[in-house]
Every structure is written in structure tokens, then in C-alpha cells.
Design an enzyme around this catalytic site. Sequence first.
Site, mmCIF file in Angstrom:
data_model
loop_
_atom_site.group_PDB
_atom_site.id
_atom_site.type_symbol
_atom_site.label_atom_id
_atom_site.label_comp_id
_atom_site.label_asym_id
_atom_site.label_seq_id
_atom_site.Cartn_x
_atom_site.Cartn_y
_atom_site.Cartn_z
ATOM 1 C CD GLU A 126 4.060 78.347 -46.071
ATOM 2 O OE1 GLU A 126 4.113 78.293 -44.821
ATOM 3 O OE2 GLU A 126 4.553 77.476 -46.788
ATOM 4 C CG ASP A 127 5.715 78.888 -41.482
ATOM 5 O OD1 ASP A 127 5.842 78.856 -42.729
ATOM 6 O OD2 ASP A 127 5.965 77.897 -40.766
ATOM 7 C CG ASP A 149 14.358 78.327 -46.361
ATOM 8 O OD1 ASP A 149 15.193 79.232 -46.290
ATOM 9 O OD2 ASP A 149 14.662 77.137 -46.179
ATOM 10 C CG PHE A 194 16.319 76.308 -38.442
ATOM 11 C CD1 PHE A 194 15.693 75.843 -39.583
ATOM 12 C CD2 PHE A 194 15.796 75.961 -37.200
ATOM 13 C CE1 PHE A 194 14.561 75.042 -39.500
ATOM 14 C CE2 PHE A 194 14.662 75.153 -37.106
ATOM 15 C CZ PHE A 194 14.049 74.698 -38.270
ATOM 16 N NE ARG A 245 4.625 73.055 -34.449
ATOM 17 C CZ ARG A 245 5.035 73.061 -35.709
ATOM 18 N NH1 ARG A 245 5.177 74.188 -36.358
ATOM 19 N NH2 ARG A 245 5.295 71.934 -36.340
HETATM 20 P P1 5GP Z 1 10.487 76.418 -48.454
HETATM 21 O O1 5GP Z 1 9.672 75.443 -49.234
HETATM 22 O O2 5GP Z 1 10.240 77.863 -48.847
HETATM 23 O O3 5GP Z 1 11.955 76.071 -48.482
HETATM 24 O O4 5GP Z 1 10.130 76.241 -46.943
HETATM 25 C C1 5GP Z 1 8.912 76.490 -46.434
HETATM 26 C C2 5GP Z 1 8.683 75.779 -45.122
HETATM 27 O O5 5GP Z 1 9.884 75.323 -44.503
HETATM 28 C C3 5GP Z 1 8.071 76.738 -44.150
HETATM 29 O O6 5GP Z 1 6.679 76.738 -44.271
HETATM 30 C C4 5GP Z 1 8.552 76.203 -42.816
HETATM 31 O O7 5GP Z 1 7.667 75.216 -42.355
HETATM 32 C C5 5GP Z 1 9.885 75.579 -43.127
HETATM 33 N N1 5GP Z 1 11.014 76.483 -42.790
HETATM 34 C C6 5GP Z 1 11.768 77.207 -43.634
HETATM 35 N N2 5GP Z 1 12.696 77.924 -42.980
HETATM 36 C C7 5GP Z 1 12.502 77.651 -41.669
HETATM 37 C C8 5GP Z 1 13.164 78.094 -40.463
HETATM 38 O O8 5GP Z 1 14.084 78.912 -40.435
HETATM 39 N N3 5GP Z 1 12.646 77.592 -39.304
HETATM 40 C C9 5GP Z 1 11.619 76.701 -39.251
HETATM 41 N N4 5GP Z 1 11.234 76.287 -38.067
HETATM 42 N N5 5GP Z 1 11.000 76.257 -40.364
HETATM 43 C C10 5GP Z 1 11.439 76.729 -41.556
#
Ligand code: 5GP
Length: 179
Positions: free
Chosen positions: A98-99, A102, A151, A164
Site C-alpha cells: 500500500e502507499d 490512514d 494530506f 502522482r
Molecule cells: P485508509 O483506508 O487507511 O483511510 O486510507 C487508505 C487510502 O486512502 C490510501 O491507500 C490512499 O489512497 C488514501 N489516502 C490516505 N491518506 C492520504 C493522503 O494523505 N494523501 C493521498 N493522496 N491519499 C491518501
Amino acid sequence: MEKDVKEVLVSETNIKKLVAQLGQRITSDYEGKEIMVICILKGAVMFCADLIREIKVPLKLDFMAVSSYGESTESSGAVQILKDLDSSVEGRHLLIVEDIVDTGLTLRYLISILNARGPASIKTCAFLDKPERRKVDVKIDYSGIEIPDAFVIGYGLDYAEDYRHLPYVAVLSSEVYEK
Ligand code: 5GP
């Protein structure tokens, strides 16, 4: 472009170093095994491409796409599969790449659906970790770096599909999404 960046959080040099360290750890943990790397589209593409070149055990690569934030900077909480894997995961050692983690909702969902398909093991790897934002407890076996609650864009991460391609991770200026 540069005016949309508030602050660089992880530089290109730092990214290289962190990815190499993760690759070394993964290589030694999986000695004698073959990994099935699951790259989560689109955000993890750059990280995953760099990471797998640092992994020195055999591996196969597949892709999965799940719903993201769309054009918002907040998670809706609901996760949806937009593209499933091409191959079976049964009996394989899965490494979900995963990138960023959050709230943890996406990763928790991925683990649960992949677990139901009978893999030999599942581990998780995320380049960025925002622990302050966590809503559900999820284990990141290989984490690149913890970042504060902001963010971020770049190194695969977008805002409304832009940014990106930036070679570093940066905080997006709030003026961009408050416009
Ligand atoms: P989660 O389900 O853990 O809340 O979020 C996971 C996904 O939300 C990540 O794979 C990503 O695509 C997106 N995401 C979460 N935080 C960020 C952020 O700070 N910037 C961006 N561009 N995407 C985020």
C-alpha cells in the site's frame, strides 16, 4: 506545481534509503519462499515498482484496485473492489503493498477478503503511516515512515488524479482544495 506544495516530507534521497531498507528486511524474512506481491492501485505503483527491485527472493506481482477518496481529502469509510486480482492466492505468501495507511479501513478490508481465499500467509507493507488518524487496529509488518496528520501528495499519491508523478512526498497546500 511547486506552489501547490506546502512542504516536502520525504525527499527523493530519503525515499531511496527507506525503500532499500524495507527490501532488505523483506528479502531476509522470506528466504526460501516465493512472495506474491499485491500492489494496490493506483497510489502504490511507484513505491511497489521501486520496492520489488530491492527484493532478492522470487516473487510474482499482481494488482488490485479499491475505491479511494475520489476528489475529496477525507475517507468515506466504505471500501469497494474496482479491479480484482488476475490470479489465485490459494497457498501463496501474500505481501500487500500500500502507499499509505490512514484510518486503516482499506488495509483491514483487504486482509479480510484475501484471508478468505486461503493464502499460506499474509503480510502488509505500507510506505507511509499516519498513526494519528487510525480508526481500526491493523498491523503493518513493513512500514516505511510515520508522518503527521496532513494530506500528502507525490510518489504515487494524488489529489484529484494530479501530482502522482512528483518524485517526493509533500504536504498539499490547503489553498488547492479550499479553492
Ligand atoms: P485508509 O483506508 O487507511 O483511510 O486510507 C487508505 C487510502 O486512502 C490510501 O491507500 C490512499 O489512497 C488514501 N489516502 C490516505 N491518506 C492520504 C493522503 O494523505 N494523501 C493521498 N493522496 N491519499 C491518501
